[in-house]
Design a protein around this motif. Structure first.
Motif, short mmCIF file in Angstrom:
data_model
loop_
_atom_site.label_atom_id
_atom_site.label_comp_id
_atom_site.label_asym_id
_atom_site.label_seq_id
_atom_site.Cartn_x
_atom_site.Cartn_y
_atom_site.Cartn_z
N LYS A 1 -3.04 74.89 6.23
CA LYS A 1 -2.42 74.28 4.92
C LYS A 1 -2.59 72.80 4.61
O LYS A 1 -2.94 72.67 3.30
CB LYS A 1 -0.77 74.32 5.37
CG LYS A 1 0.07 74.06 4.23
CD LYS A 1 1.52 74.07 4.52
CE LYS A 1 2.45 73.71 3.30
NZ LYS A 1 2.60 74.99 2.28
N LEU A 2 -3.01 72.09 5.72
CA LEU A 2 -3.73 70.67 5.03
C LEU A 2 -4.99 70.67 4.84
O LEU A 2 -5.57 69.59 4.54
CB LEU A 2 -2.92 69.62 6.21
CG LEU A 2 -1.74 69.49 6.38
CD1 LEU A 2 -1.26 68.74 7.54
CD2 LEU A 2 -0.81 69.31 5.28
N ASP A 3 -5.80 71.73 4.76
CA ASP A 3 -7.21 71.80 4.63
C ASP A 3 -7.99 71.44 5.49
O ASP A 3 -9.14 70.84 5.35
CB ASP A 3 -7.40 71.12 3.17
CG ASP A 3 -6.74 71.90 1.98
OD1 ASP A 3 -6.60 73.09 2.15
OD2 ASP A 3 -6.43 71.04 0.99
N TYR A 4 -7.73 71.26 6.71
CA TYR A 4 -8.56 70.91 7.94
C TYR A 4 -9.66 72.08 8.08
O TYR A 4 -9.00 73.30 8.05
CB TYR A 4 -7.87 70.50 9.21
CG TYR A 4 -7.06 69.16 9.11
CD1 TYR A 4 -7.82 67.92 9.75
CD2 TYR A 4 -5.93 68.85 8.29
CE1 TYR A 4 -7.21 66.75 9.40
CE2 TYR A 4 -5.35 67.77 8.35
CZ TYR A 4 -5.87 66.80 9.09
OH TYR A 4 -5.36 65.48 9.04
N ARG A 5 -10.56 71.80 8.83
CA ARG A 5 -11.53 72.86 9.16
C ARG A 5 -11.30 73.00 10.65
O ARG A 5 -11.28 72.11 11.44
CB ARG A 5 -13.04 72.49 8.92
CG ARG A 5 -13.99 73.57 9.59
CD ARG A 5 -15.43 73.27 9.37
NE ARG A 5 -16.32 74.13 9.97
CZ ARG A 5 -16.71 75.58 9.59
NH1 ARG A 5 -16.16 75.80 8.22
NH2 ARG A 5 -17.37 76.15 10.12
N ILE A 6 -11.00 74.03 11.14
CA ILE A 6 -10.46 74.27 12.54
C ILE A 6 -11.25 75.31 13.60
O ILE A 6 -11.76 76.30 13.00
CB ILE A 6 -8.91 75.05 12.22
CG1 ILE A 6 -7.97 74.32 11.31
CG2 ILE A 6 -8.57 75.32 13.67
CD1 ILE A 6 -7.00 75.22 10.91
N ALA A 7 -11.34 74.68 14.60
CA ALA A 7 -12.13 75.66 15.80
C ALA A 7 -10.78 75.99 16.81
O ALA A 7 -10.13 75.17 17.21
CB ALA A 7 -13.17 75.03 16.27
N GLY A 8 -10.88 77.14 17.23
CA GLY A 8 -9.78 77.52 18.09
C GLY A 8 -10.15 78.27 19.30
O GLY A 8 -11.34 79.08 19.36
N VAL A 9 -9.75 78.03 20.43
CA VAL A 9 -9.89 78.26 21.68
C VAL A 9 -8.80 79.38 22.17
O VAL A 9 -7.68 79.10 21.94
CB VAL A 9 -9.90 77.34 22.96
CG1 VAL A 9 -10.31 77.95 24.13
CG2 VAL A 9 -11.05 76.19 22.65
N SER A 10 -9.23 80.42 22.50
CA SER A 10 -8.35 81.63 23.06
C SER A 10 -8.86 82.37 24.22
O SER A 10 -10.10 82.50 24.21
CB SER A 10 -7.97 82.50 22.00
OG SER A 10 -7.14 83.49 22.38
N GLY A 11 -8.01 82.45 25.12
CA GLY A 11 -8.31 83.47 26.33
C GLY A 11 -8.28 84.96 25.83
O GLY A 11 -8.60 85.60 27.00
N LYS A 12 -7.78 85.13 24.95
CA LYS A 12 -7.63 86.73 24.54
C LYS A 12 -8.82 87.07 23.59
O LYS A 12 -8.95 86.68 22.41
CB LYS A 12 -6.05 86.82 24.10
CG LYS A 12 -5.02 86.53 24.81
CD LYS A 12 -3.73 86.67 24.03
CE LYS A 12 -2.62 86.01 25.06
NZ LYS A 12 -1.29 86.23 24.45
#
Length: 330
Positions: free
Chosen positions: A173-184
């Protein structure tokens, strides 16, 4: 004498624990200045632990879990609150060793009570609950620490979990570029629909080289799992970046040198939602009610009555629970 329904967890003679919805009296509640009629609560992992006799969460039984509660003041001996005020109570000792939000009434110290901010309904506050509040505290630490959308990519670990997914939504929502870690591995499409640009496996996010620092990659990190993933993120954080820490599911230990801190000026910010000072607590709830308010929370929230909580607890402990569960107490 007012009686009400509550989930009661009891220790049996053989050392096992059982749960049932029982009638209680307001007179049974612990001391405190404010009595609140609870309209909504939510289910958290800490509640599931308390409901199964985990002594690290709850020391003595019988007990009513529920670390989150939202409702209406019915009685107050503190001038800051009056009957009819809508309020939020989370954190502190609620639901741990103080009868919690899985009962239709709670009595708590006035210092635990947050006035419901304008722009947020009681139900919406519990859609966030402690998980959303923790996520918002983490984002606030990044923003306050000077990490902006222009600073670069922000890593969120445990990105498909309760705290992680809400942190992702706020950052998006705040316009950050995001990398996400997930074990699924089956959560990639879900994370990308939430705004994650880069999805990493646990193996991809964990450094095994043993080097004290890695090539700078992250402007900041919101870590919800701890352990080697957190230490790897710190080693790969760019100069003056901010890393927040709020969980230890992957382990409580950090294998690190001081180099990221003294050579790059990285900040490691601990997130303690339980004992967050009231001025900051009110500030973060206000953010969630206004410029950080998320649309479409209903897509990841399910509503259940109190009688169905036991089955959800079993699902959570078995790893079958997904999203947020709001408990309607009426």
């Amino acid at each position: 004498m007012t009686t009400f329904n509550a989930m009661i967890v009891r220790e049996n003679a053989d050392g096992t624990f059982s749960r049932a919805i029982e009638a209680k009296s307001i007179d049974d509640l612990p001391a405190g200045e404010v009595v609140v009629r609870v309209y909504y609560s939510s289910l958290n992992y800490k509640d599931a632990l308390s409901a199964t006799g985990n002594r690290g969460v709850t020391r003595s039984y019988p007990h009513t879990p529920g670390i989150d509660a939202a409702g209406e003041v019915v009685q107050s001996s503190d001038a800051r609150f009056k009957a009819g005020d809508k309020v939020i109570v989370t954190s502190y000792d609620l639901g741990m060793n103080t009868a919690g939000g899985f009962g239709e009434y709670i009595r708590v110290p006035a210092g635990w009570v947050v006035p419901l901010p304008e722009g947020l309904s009681l139900k919406e506050s519990m859609e966030y609950g402690t998980a959303g509040f923790t996520a918002a505290m983490s984002v606030d630490a990044l923003v306050t620490g000077g990490v902006t959308p222009e600073s670069g990519e922000v890593l969120v670990t445990g990105a498909s979990g309760g705290v992680g997914s809400i942190a992702v939504a706020i950052l998006n929502k705040l316009d950050y570029r995001i990398a996400g870690v997930s074990g699924k591995t089956d959560e990639t499409d879900y994370l990308k629909s939430m705004g994650v640009a880069t999805v990493l496996s646990i193996e991809e996010a964990t450094d095994t080289s043993g080097r004290p620092m890695l090539k700078p990659r992250w402007a900041g990190c919101i870590d919800t799992v701890g352990g080697d993933i957190l230490s790897s993120a710190i080693k790969a954080t760019a100069p003056t970046g901010v890393v927040t820490s709020c969980g230890n599911a992957a382990g409580p230990n950090l294998d690190l040198t001081v180099f990221p801190f003294i050579l790059r000026g990285v900040t490691l910010a601990g997130i303690d939602s339980q004992n967050c000072p009231m001025p900051r607590r009110e500030k973060v709830w206000q953010k969630l009610a206004s410029e950080w308010k998320l649309e479409g929370m209903g897509k990841v929230v399910s509503d259940i009555p109190l009688r169905d909580v036991e089955a959800r607890i079993d699902d959570m402990l078995a790893g079958r629970h997904k999203g947020r569960t709001v408990i309607a107490m009426a």
